[in-house]
Design a protein around this motif. Sequence first.
Motif, PDB file in Angstrom:
ATOM      1  N   GLY A 291      24.151  40.237  -2.435  1.00  0.00           N
ATOM      2  CA  GLY A 291      23.399  41.377  -2.921  1.00  0.00           C
ATOM      3  C   GLY A 291      21.915  41.307  -2.656  1.00  0.00           C
ATOM      4  O   GLY A 291      21.206  42.310  -2.795  1.00  0.00           O
ATOM      5  N   LEU A 292      21.406  40.119  -2.308  1.00  0.00           N
ATOM      6  CA  LEU A 292      20.000  39.974  -1.973  1.00  0.00           C
ATOM      7  C   LEU A 292      19.752  40.372  -0.520  1.00  0.00           C
ATOM      8  O   LEU A 292      20.648  40.288   0.323  1.00  0.00           O
ATOM      9  CB  LEU A 292      19.540  38.530  -2.175  1.00  0.00           C
ATOM     10  CG  LEU A 292      19.473  38.006  -3.603  1.00  0.00           C
ATOM     11  CD1 LEU A 292      19.123  36.524  -3.607  1.00  0.00           C
ATOM     12  CD2 LEU A 292      18.452  38.796  -4.421  1.00  0.00           C
ATOM     13  N   SER A 293      18.526  40.789  -0.241  1.00  0.00           N
ATOM     14  CA  SER A 293      18.091  40.981   1.132  1.00  0.00           C
ATOM     15  C   SER A 293      17.436  39.688   1.600  1.00  0.00           C
ATOM     16  O   SER A 293      17.102  38.815   0.790  1.00  0.00           O
ATOM     17  CB  SER A 293      17.097  42.140   1.227  1.00  0.00           C
ATOM     18  OG  SER A 293      17.687  43.344   0.770  1.00  0.00           O
ATOM     19  N   ALA A 294      17.250  39.567   2.896  1.00  0.00           N
ATOM     20  CA  ALA A 294      16.635  38.365   3.453  1.00  0.00           C
ATOM     21  C   ALA A 294      16.051  38.686   4.814  1.00  0.00           C
ATOM     22  O   ALA A 294      16.318  39.740   5.401  1.00  0.00           O
ATOM     23  CB  ALA A 294      17.661  37.242   3.580  1.00  0.00           C
ATOM     24  N   VAL A 295      15.237  37.769   5.305  1.00  0.00           N
ATOM     25  CA  VAL A 295      14.763  37.800   6.683  1.00  0.00           C
ATOM     26  C   VAL A 295      15.236  36.512   7.336  1.00  0.00           C
ATOM     27  O   VAL A 295      15.097  35.427   6.760  1.00  0.00           O
ATOM     28  CB  VAL A 295      13.220  37.911   6.749  1.00  0.00           C
ATOM     29  CG1 VAL A 295      12.733  37.752   8.183  1.00  0.00           C
ATOM     30  CG2 VAL A 295      12.767  39.251   6.175  1.00  0.00           C
ATOM     31  N   SER A 296      15.826  36.626   8.517  1.00  0.00           N
ATOM     32  CA  SER A 296      16.407  35.469   9.192  1.00  0.00           C
ATOM     33  C   SER A 296      15.918  35.370  10.625  1.00  0.00           C
ATOM     34  O   SER A 296      15.676  36.387  11.282  1.00  0.00           O
ATOM     35  CB  SER A 296      17.937  35.589   9.203  1.00  0.00           C
ATOM     36  OG  SER A 296      18.534  34.504   9.898  1.00  0.00           O
ATOM     37  N   VAL A 297      15.789  34.135  11.100  1.00  0.00           N
ATOM     38  CA  VAL A 297      15.604  33.950  12.535  1.00  0.00           C
ATOM     39  C   VAL A 297      16.914  34.318  13.228  1.00  0.00           C
ATOM     40  O   VAL A 297      17.950  34.496  12.592  1.00  0.00           O
ATOM     41  CB  VAL A 297      15.195  32.501  12.892  1.00  0.00           C
ATOM     42  CG1 VAL A 297      13.874  32.146  12.233  1.00  0.00           C
ATOM     43  CG2 VAL A 297      16.282  31.502  12.524  1.00  0.00           C
ATOM     44  N   THR A 298      16.877  34.423  14.543  1.00  0.00           N
ATOM     45  CA  THR A 298      18.012  34.912  15.318  1.00  0.00           C
ATOM     46  C   THR A 298      18.484  33.860  16.315  1.00  0.00           C
ATOM     47  O   THR A 298      17.795  32.861  16.551  1.00  0.00           O
ATOM     48  CB  THR A 298      17.598  36.159  16.097  1.00  0.00           C
ATOM     49  OG1 THR A 298      16.624  35.767  17.088  1.00  0.00           O
ATOM     50  CG2 THR A 298      17.012  37.231  15.182  1.00  0.00           C
TER      51      THR A 298
ATOM     52  N   HIS B 295      28.432  30.891   7.719  1.00  0.00           N
ATOM     53  CA  HIS B 295      27.127  31.439   8.114  1.00  0.00           C
ATOM     54  C   HIS B 295      26.108  30.325   8.274  1.00  0.00           C
ATOM     55  O   HIS B 295      26.301  29.203   7.786  1.00  0.00           O
ATOM     56  CB  HIS B 295      26.651  32.467   7.091  1.00  0.00           C
ATOM     57  CG  HIS B 295      25.961  31.869   5.894  1.00  0.00           C
ATOM     58  ND1 HIS B 295      26.641  31.433   4.768  1.00  0.00           N
ATOM     59  CD2 HIS B 295      24.640  31.625   5.648  1.00  0.00           C
ATOM     60  CE1 HIS B 295      25.783  30.971   3.885  1.00  0.00           C
ATOM     61  NE2 HIS B 295      24.551  31.058   4.396  1.00  0.00           N
ATOM     62  N   THR B 296      25.013  30.642   8.943  1.00  0.00           N
ATOM     63  CA  THR B 296      23.856  29.758   8.995  1.00  0.00           C
ATOM     64  C   THR B 296      22.609  30.611   8.964  1.00  0.00           C
ATOM     65  O   THR B 296      22.655  31.795   9.337  1.00  0.00           O
ATOM     66  CB  THR B 296      23.871  28.854  10.245  1.00  0.00           C
ATOM     67  OG1 THR B 296      22.875  27.824  10.092  1.00  0.00           O
ATOM     68  CG2 THR B 296      23.587  29.641  11.524  1.00  0.00           C
ATOM     69  N   ALA B 297      21.474  30.012   8.523  1.00  0.00           N
ATOM     70  CA  ALA B 297      20.280  30.800   8.221  1.00  0.00           C
ATOM     71  C   ALA B 297      20.745  31.945   7.309  1.00  0.00           C
ATOM     72  O   ALA B 297      21.471  31.697   6.356  1.00  0.00           O
ATOM     73  CB  ALA B 297      19.597  31.283   9.497  1.00  0.00           C
ATOM     74  N   SER B 298      20.351  33.196   7.602  1.00  0.00           N
ATOM     75  CA  SER B 298      20.933  34.324   6.867  1.00  0.00           C
ATOM     76  C   SER B 298      21.664  35.239   7.844  1.00  0.00           C
ATOM     77  O   SER B 298      21.573  36.461   7.773  1.00  0.00           O
ATOM     78  CB  SER B 298      19.853  35.093   6.096  1.00  0.00           C
ATOM     79  OG  SER B 298      19.548  34.456   4.870  1.00  0.00           O
ATOM     80  N   LEU B 299      22.380  34.608   8.770  1.00  0.00           N
ATOM     81  CA  LEU B 299      23.232  35.336   9.711  1.00  0.00           C
ATOM     82  C   LEU B 299      24.670  35.184   9.220  1.00  0.00           C
ATOM     83  O   LEU B 299      25.247  34.099   9.293  1.00  0.00           O
ATOM     84  CB  LEU B 299      23.069  34.768  11.116  1.00  0.00           C
ATOM     85  CG  LEU B 299      21.649  34.834  11.686  1.00  0.00           C
ATOM     86  CD1 LEU B 299      21.554  34.051  12.986  1.00  0.00           C
ATOM     87  CD2 LEU B 299      21.214  36.284  11.897  1.00  0.00           C
TER      88      LEU B 299
END
Length: 215
Positions: free
Chosen positions: A152-159, A126-130
């Motif tokens: 188990g954590l949530s995140a916000v990722s760029v695309t 993976h990279t970023a949170s993708l």
Amino acid sequence: MTTLTTRRFPSRAALDAALAERLAQALAAPGPSAVMLAQTPPPHDEGLHIVYSDERYVPSDSEASNFHQTRVLLDALALPPAGVKRVRTELPLDEAAADYERQLASLLKSSVRLGLGLLGLGADGHTASLFTVADLERARGRLAIAVQRPDGLSAVSVTPDFLARVEEPLFVVAGSGKEDAVRALLAQNPHLTAWRAVEACPRVELWVHTGADAS
């Protein structure tokens, strides 16, 4: 077609020194520009913006927060609030993702150049949170999305759509355990999430300490 350039370093110290030099150049680039983060505080242009590739959905003062981990750098740079594009994790998750997407869209509409973009590479590719194909599918046509991480954590990722606008995407890989991911990235494996995240970029760099080298 994407060109992937690789640099290998004999030690973590050599990689860190080269990275500090590269970051210094990016921060000092003339004119408004954005850097997607990392650490250390060399001189910088007054028009500098800091962007985060991803952020765990934790309080901004949490040790797990990328924003918190870079506070020393941010304090040294003394940027105005508008110069730091951060995920506002004090908002509900979906609102935080929508807010970050608006910040990124505003940045893209401005005269700011998206220069250096530092990216990690996970052992799972993976990279970023993708992390998954599903993440990539949901990311189509978006600049930022909310993600449920495997830990188990949530995140916000760029695309990938946002990463395609970054002029100098740079994977920095150090340590052991990532040999398979490095090998897949070098092979431009279409099943690797990290590769699919950057395959629309004209140029991509991979800097790797030989402890993580798969050659």
